[in-house]
Design a protein around this motif. Structure first.
Motif, mmCIF file in Angstrom:
data_model
loop_
_atom_site.group_PDB
_atom_site.id
_atom_site.type_symbol
_atom_site.label_atom_id
_atom_site.label_comp_id
_atom_site.label_asym_id
_atom_site.label_seq_id
_atom_site.Cartn_x
_atom_site.Cartn_y
_atom_site.Cartn_z
ATOM 1 N N THR A 179 -12.167 -2.465 -5.308
ATOM 2 C CA THR A 179 -11.045 -2.911 -4.496
ATOM 3 C C THR A 179 -10.338 -4.010 -5.267
ATOM 4 O OG1 THR A 179 -10.356 -3.576 -2.274
ATOM 5 C CG2 THR A 179 -12.339 -4.641 -3.159
ATOM 6 N N ASN A 180 -9.250 -4.496 -4.724
ATOM 7 C CA ASN A 180 -8.548 -5.623 -5.344
ATOM 8 C C ASN A 180 -7.840 -6.411 -4.258
ATOM 9 O OD1 ASN A 180 -5.729 -4.744 -5.016
ATOM 10 N ND2 ASN A 180 -6.279 -3.116 -6.450
ATOM 11 N N PRO A 181 -7.244 -7.564 -4.617
ATOM 12 C CA PRO A 181 -6.629 -8.421 -3.600
ATOM 13 C C PRO A 181 -5.500 -7.766 -2.805
ATOM 14 C CG PRO A 181 -6.980 -9.639 -5.625
ATOM 15 C CD PRO A 181 -7.280 -8.196 -5.932
ATOM 16 N N ALA A 182 -4.975 -6.628 -3.270
ATOM 17 C CA ALA A 182 -3.926 -5.938 -2.521
ATOM 18 C C ALA A 182 -4.470 -5.348 -1.218
ATOM 19 C CB ALA A 182 -3.299 -4.844 -3.379
ATOM 20 N N TYR A 183 -5.785 -5.271 -1.097
ATOM 21 C CA TYR A 183 -6.420 -4.717 0.092
ATOM 22 C C TYR A 183 -7.290 -5.802 0.734
ATOM 23 C CZ TYR A 183 -5.208 -0.570 -2.626
ATOM 24 O OH TYR A 183 -4.549 0.356 -3.375
ATOM 25 N N PRO A 184 -6.697 -6.753 1.436
ATOM 26 C CA PRO A 184 -7.464 -7.903 1.932
ATOM 27 C C PRO A 184 -8.554 -7.557 2.944
ATOM 28 C CG PRO A 184 -5.236 -7.902 2.834
ATOM 29 C CD PRO A 184 -5.284 -6.816 1.796
ATOM 30 N N VAL A 185 -8.462 -6.442 3.652
ATOM 31 C CA VAL A 185 -9.468 -6.061 4.639
ATOM 32 C C VAL A 185 -10.663 -5.383 3.974
ATOM 33 C CG1 VAL A 185 -9.850 -4.612 6.686
ATOM 34 C CG2 VAL A 185 -7.698 -5.829 6.411
ATOM 35 N N SER A 186 -10.450 -4.830 2.789
ATOM 36 C CA SER A 186 -11.448 -3.999 2.130
ATOM 37 C C SER A 186 -12.774 -4.699 1.831
ATOM 38 C CB SER A 186 -10.849 -3.407 0.853
ATOM 39 O OG SER A 186 -11.724 -2.494 0.282
#
Length: 136
Positions: A108-115
């Protein structure tokens, strides 16, 4: 609907790119990459979630050479928190176990904060910004 969910997950992509990916998937990826997709159907029709899984021979923090890998995981916002995401990942994990995998991985990466929190809620631990889970 599958393409719609992929575009929701990757908004920087294009409809054409996602159409190509879905077609590639349906045509069968070249070996040794095995892939599966699991979706959740809305009671009113259409889809509300998906998970795509493959098998990798290595992943950060993993010790084996046959690793189930969450390639895509998305649930529409109106179905989040209902157990749909958990069920999709559990089906992907069962598929990986049946294929001989002893570990699961994801990224994952910071573009997906819920992940990150979603991964951790399902027992995955962060490894170098990636996630893994022992399936034994």
């Amino acid at each position: 609907e599958w393409k719609r969910l992929r575009l929701a997950l990757w908004p920087d992509s294009t409809a054409e790119q996602e159409e190509t990916e879905v077609e590639r998937f349906l045509a069968g990826y070249p070996s040794p990459t095995l892939m599966a997709a699991f979706v959740c159907v809305r009671p009113t029709g259409g889809l509300c979630g998906l998970v795509e899984v493959s098998i990798h021979d290595r992943a950060a923090g993993c010790e084996t050479d046959r690793i189930g890998y969450l390639e895509a995981w998305y649930v529409d916002p109106d179905y989040r928190g209902t157990g749909v995401g958990r069920e999709l990942v559990e089906r992907a994990e069962a598929w990986a176990r049946a294929a001989g995998c002893l570990e699961m991985a994801s990224d994952t990466n910071p573009a997906y904060p819920v992940s990150p929190a979603a991964h951790e809620a399902l027992g995955y631990s962060e490894v170098e910004r990636f996630f893994r889970k022992d399936l034994r």
